[in-house]
Design an enzyme around this catalytic site. Structure first.
Site, PDB file in Angstrom:
ATOM      1  N   ASP A   1      -4.657   0.136  -0.238  1.00 35.27           N
ATOM      2  CA  ASP A   1      -4.095   1.102  -1.177  1.00 35.27           C
ATOM      3  C   ASP A   1      -3.944   2.454  -0.459  1.00 35.27           C
ATOM      4  OD1 ASP A   1      -3.479   1.496  -4.234  1.00 35.27           O
ATOM      5  OD2 ASP A   1      -4.830   3.136  -3.741  1.00 35.27           O
TER       6      ASP A   1
ATOM      7  N   TYR B   1      -2.857  11.972  -5.157  1.00 33.19           N
ATOM      8  CA  TYR B   1      -1.472  11.764  -5.594  1.00 33.19           C
ATOM      9  C   TYR B   1      -0.704  13.078  -5.708  1.00 33.19           C
ATOM     10  CZ  TYR B   1      -2.786   6.985  -6.898  1.00 33.19           C
ATOM     11  OH  TYR B   1      -3.208   5.671  -6.890  1.00 33.19           O
TER      12      TYR B   1
ATOM     13  N   HIS C   1      -3.397  -6.854  -6.758  1.00 29.95           N
ATOM     14  CA  HIS C   1      -3.614  -5.645  -5.973  1.00 29.95           C
ATOM     15  C   HIS C   1      -5.023  -5.541  -5.396  1.00 29.95           C
ATOM     16  CE1 HIS C   1      -2.891  -1.554  -4.661  1.00 29.95           C
ATOM     17  NE2 HIS C   1      -4.000  -1.173  -5.275  1.00 29.95           N
TER      18      HIS C   1
END
Length: 556
Positions: free
Chosen positions: A331, A465, A523
């Protein structure tokens, strides 16, 4: 019925049996079959090997005595023992072993069912030049079993009853509460004479089936790999700059492997990989990335830019004395891995990413516009406003992780997925309040994640982010050559955000790229398909490191 299961080492937990090593040397020297074994047995309790087994001699003291015994026995048989015969080389051959994976897996399953496990072994005090082999065997045993009883430490050797009694006393179990497995018929008879149940190992799979029958525990189904115990693993801290420290866990010895997790995770997301990599001969270091768990979580958004994260990681390596590592990322950790490979290639021996491909940097396209153009990345737009997503994710930590951590085979409870998040006003809007826990997440795992995120919350993790444009400008300012080091890209067929198709064409940027793929996986690769992933990464690591560095490894 049983509270403990005891395993014999030679020919059981490890293979091959020393007799096969003896015979290999005998064939090479053109000696009669079992010449060495018969010499040892003829010398008896006063012989060099028997005394070394009992800890009365070290190996280097034993070597010349054994050589003299062999010379004497050869003379008595009218044989000429070659001048280059060496007891040290003989025992170097003995310790070139592999672990029997099925027995390791069975022991781990027994432990999960509350049964203690123990290895009993005739093993010496090894002060020889090649003593690292015994050290590596013991390292794996001590990490895999509750108790290891070495003959040289108690002054008795198998198949003597004293060895069994020592283990029974240390584990506080009665003979009828213990099961013994070994290749030696003599040791089986001794165990039975004490009142223990026993299995004579002639073939490993049959022995495991017999153990299943006796214990009533299913051992032959595919089991999860051994997980790292947060209470027992070594923890450490590194201050990377004033006010910022990075917490990490560490296991194993050998070439260093650094594991970087993603969102919203912690070092604990690598819990199934850490022991497997350590057993395979690597020094494994798994940090809590900045903003997570026991690492510092500064409030400033820019602290979480890739430029600063990578800079901190280099400092982290420097302070641990690591000139180079093999870097794994998942990730966001995958982005860190690729950025380290591009910006600090001299610090990486090799690089690997799970799920996260290497995305090309386009200096002509603002990355925020690209995100807005792809509906599955809408959640990242929602994450941009400080405080908004934090409030939603922190409101009910148990619900947050139950909604986030789901296996690909399970019905997703995140209504709408990662698309349309801004329009519906939140990532979890429309999802049920009472959420079942995923099968890939135990209650203990869930509680650990909740405990970790109760420390600093989600501001730090979400700040990763909030540097999209800053990261883009930084990468545009850097040289963008090909990544020439060995690299691994593992894709997951059911990842709904980091699609395998995103990795198409990576070979053009990474000529030395190896691929791994797990089709039935979402994921959360490390915990959804840990056994399959471990096989992929250990195989790749062995291929990309010198054979000498990993000459000993268990058969996992």
């Amino acid at each position: 019925m049983f509270k403990a299961v005891f395993f014999g080492l030679w020919g059981g937990v490890v293979t091959p049996h020393p007799l096969l090593a003896f015979r290999k040397v005998e064939n090479a020297l053109k000696l009669p079959r079992d010449f060495i074994l018969n010499t040892i047995l003829k010398a008896g309790s006063e012989g060099a090997v028997f005394r070394a087994d009992r800890g009365k001699l070290t190996l280097t003291q034993m070597f010349p005595e054994l050589e003299a015994e062999c010379q004497k026995e050869a003379a008595s048989q009218g044989l000429s023992l070659p001048a280059h015969f060496s007891a040290q080389k003989l025992f170097d051959e003995v310790v070139q072993v592999e672990f029997n994976g099925p027995l390791l897996d069975a022991a781990a399953t027994l432990q999960r069912q509350g049964i203690r496990t123990c290895v009993l072994a005739n093993m010496w005090i090894d002060d020889s030049p090649q003593r690292d082999s015994i050290a590596k065997i013991l390292h794996v045993l001590e990490n895999r079993f509750d108790l290891v009883v070495r003959s040289s430490q108690i002054g008795a050797k198998l198949p003597e009853a004293a060895v069994f009694q020592s283990a029974l006393d240390q584990l506080h179990v009665k003979p009828k509460e213990a099961l013994w497995l070994d290749v030696s018929e003599e040791s089986v008879k001794t165990a039975e004479s004490l009142g223990m149940a026993a299995v004579h190992i002639t073939e490993i799979s049959e022995a495991v089936k017999k153990m299943e029958t006796l214990t009533g525990i299913k051992l032959t189904v595919e089991q999860l790999p051994r997980a790292c115990d947060a209470e027992k693993v070594s923890h450490g801290y590194v201050t990377v700059k004033p006010g910022v420290k990075i917490h990490y866990v560490e296991m194993g010895d050998g070439p260093p492997v650094l594991l970087c997790h993603g969102f919203p995770e912690s070092w604990y997301s690598w819990r199934y990989q850490i022991p497997a990599l350590a057993d395979a001969g690597f020094r494994v270091i798994a940090p809590d990335m900045k903003g997570y768990g026991d690492s510092s979580a500064p409030a400033d958004i820019e602290e979480y830019s890739q430029e600063n994260i990578v800079k901190d990681l280099v400092t982290f390596m420097d302070k641990l004395g690591l000139a180079q590592v093999t870097l794994f990322g998942h990730d966001w950790g995958g982005s860190v891995a690729w950025n380290m490979a591009q910006c600090h290639p001299e610090r990486l021996r090799a690089v690997a990413s799970l799920n996260t491909p290497l995305f090309r940097v386009d200096p002509d396209t603002n990355p925020m516009e690209r995100l807005k153009a792809m509906p599955i990345f809408d959640y990242q737009i929602y994450f941009q406003e400080p405080g908004v997503a934090e409030a939603e994710l922190e409101r009910n930590l148990a619900r947050t992780f139950k909604l986030m951590f789901t296996a690909s085979s399970e019905k997703g409870l995140l209504k709408g997925g990662t698309a349309g998040v801004c329009k519906r006003g939140g990532l979890f809007v429309g999802s049920p309040e009472d959420v079942p826990r995923s099968s890939m997440l135990s209650e203990e795992d869930l509680q650990y994640y909740m405990q970790q995120f109760s420390k600093s919350g989600f501001r730090g993790p979400l700040n990763w982010y909030r540097n999209v444009e800053r990261n883009w400008r930084w990468l545009c300012s850097r040289p963008r050559g090909k990544i020439l080091m060995p690299a691994l890209m593992v894709t997951a067929g059911k990842d709904k955000v980091l699609l395998p198709s995103f990795s198409t064409g990576m070979e053009n940027m990474i000529p030395n790229l190896t691929r791994g793929h797990i089709e039935e996986c979402g994921h959360w690769t490390q915990m959804e398909r840990p056994a399959e992933l471990n096989k992929i990464i250990i195989s790749w690591l062995k291929d990309t490191h010198e054979k000498a560095s990993i000459s000993f490894s268990p058969k996992l």
